[in-house]
Design an enzyme around this catalytic site. Structure first.
Site, PDB file in Angstrom:
ATOM      1  N   GLU A  85       0.827  -1.234  -0.164  1.00 14.98           N
ATOM      2  CA  GLU A  85      -0.082   0.163   0.077  1.00 14.98           C
ATOM      3  C   GLU A  85       0.763   1.511  -0.046  1.00 14.98           C
ATOM      4  O   GLU A  85       0.526   2.108  -0.797  1.00 14.98           O
ATOM      5  CB  GLU A  85      -0.903   0.173   1.247  1.00 14.98           C
ATOM      6  CG  GLU A  85      -1.999  -1.193   1.297  1.00 14.98           C
ATOM      7  CD  GLU A  85      -2.931  -0.959   2.386  1.00 14.98           C
ATOM      8  OE1 GLU A  85      -3.905  -2.170   2.282  1.00 14.98           O
ATOM      9  OE2 GLU A  85      -2.374  -0.532   3.426  1.00 14.98           O
ATOM     10  N   HIS A 134      -9.852   0.602   0.459  1.00 19.63           N
ATOM     11  CA  HIS A 134     -10.341  -0.126   1.435  1.00 19.63           C
ATOM     12  C   HIS A 134     -11.759  -0.357   1.809  1.00 19.63           C
ATOM     13  O   HIS A 134     -12.416  -1.185   2.533  1.00 19.63           O
ATOM     14  CB  HIS A 134     -10.151   0.614   3.005  1.00 19.63           C
ATOM     15  CG  HIS A 134      -8.535   0.427   3.053  1.00 19.63           C
ATOM     16  ND1 HIS A 134      -7.633   1.226   2.519  1.00 19.63           N
ATOM     17  CD2 HIS A 134      -7.684  -0.463   3.815  1.00 19.63           C
ATOM     18  CE1 HIS A 134      -6.410   0.939   2.856  1.00 19.63           C
ATOM     19  NE2 HIS A 134      -6.406  -0.109   3.570  1.00 19.63           N
TER      20      HIS A 134
END
Length: 286
Positions: free
Chosen positions: A144, A177
């Site tokens: 990420e 997310h």
């Protein structure tokens, strides 16, 4: 408006589109495998490890292609936060700053005795054998931060003001997310509950993304947000309700440490991330 202005606007649009495309590809890579198993199943985790590894290899190509200025490979790596100058400071200072922010939760671990597990060698051995732990503490932060900070931030910073990029870029990180809503529904949650949980997750991941982007911007190092991300994933979102489980005196100390940690973090945020500390001379480090 001159033709050069149109070119700048066009380049900016392409930069943002590239970041959006990277976000979509990152999330989509997690779902290319058809499986009935949940996200914590070893087979699912291994397949997703491969997916995000491929994304980590492809993402720098987008950065290189969509950067407006003609730079060589070494300069691009510097913009992506891969450089030697100030590395030790970037490894230690942002992590220390993040630890200060978690002074309250760390006090709870101290009073409960949970900290003792960290000095047990078998704890660390078992962690590295646990794919869920490796995913949460290593692969997720690494992939990420690489995609959303090292590869996306140089693109956003070439057409946005630094602080605008710090707050706009993390929205993509938060949206990335939001796919957990489908996994929660698959696990048996009602749609309303899944949306509430995912909205909360979107909020705090976007807030962390802004903090992480700020660390990247100020330090000019990829390792700075990476270490903060690993620590935050380990600690998790603070469970304020657990404070009530402690005796009155300990509860008072914990609450004071929550307030002290946040106050110190606010006070030290700028001094401990000063570009001068990290020998950060990258143009957008302002």
């Amino acid at each position: 408006m001159t033709p050069w202005d149109w070119i700048d606007i066009s380049n900016c649009i392409f930069s943002v589109i590239a970041c959006v495309f990277l976000t979509v590809c990152y999330v989509a890579s997690l779902y290319v495998w058809r499986s009935r198993e949940n996200r914590d199943h070893p087979t699912t985790i291994k397949k997703r490890f491969f997916s995000v590894f491929v994304m980590m290899m492809l993402a720098p190509l987008f950065t290189y292609y969509f950067l407006n200025e003609q730079i060589d490979r070494e300069e691009m790596y510097v913009k992506m936060g891969l450089r030697e100058e100030g590395f030790v400071q970037a490894l230690i200072l942002p992590l220390s700053l993040t630890i200060i922010l978690f002074l309250g939760p760390l006090s709870m671990q101290l009073f409960s005795g949970a900290w003792r597990i960290y000095i047990e060698p078998m704890y660390w051995i078992s962690c590295w054998q646990d794919l869920v732990w490796v995913r949460n503490h290593i692969m997720a932060p690494l992939s990420e931060e690489w995609v959303f900070r090292a590869c996306m931030m140089p693109l956003l910073l070439q057409c946005l003001k630094p602080m605008s990029a710090v707050f706009i870029g993390p929205l993509l990180f938060g949206i990335a997310h939001f796919h957990h809503v489908f996994e929660q529904i698959k696990a048996g949650y009602e749609m309303k509950t899944a949306l509430i949980v995912s909205t909360f997750q979107f909020t705090y991941t976007s807030m962390f993304g802004a903090y992480s982007s700020y660390l990247f911007l100020r330090s000019g190092h990829f390792i700075a947000p990476l270490m903060a991300h690993i620590f935050c994933n380990h600690m998790g979102f603070p469970n304020f309700a657990d404070v009530t489980l402690f005796p009155p005196i300990e509860r008072f100390i914990i609450i004071c440490n929550y307030l002290l940690g946040f106050s110190l973090w606010c006070y030290l945020l700028n001094p401990m991330t000063s570009p001068d500390l990290y020998d950060n001379k990258i143009q957008f480090a302002t």
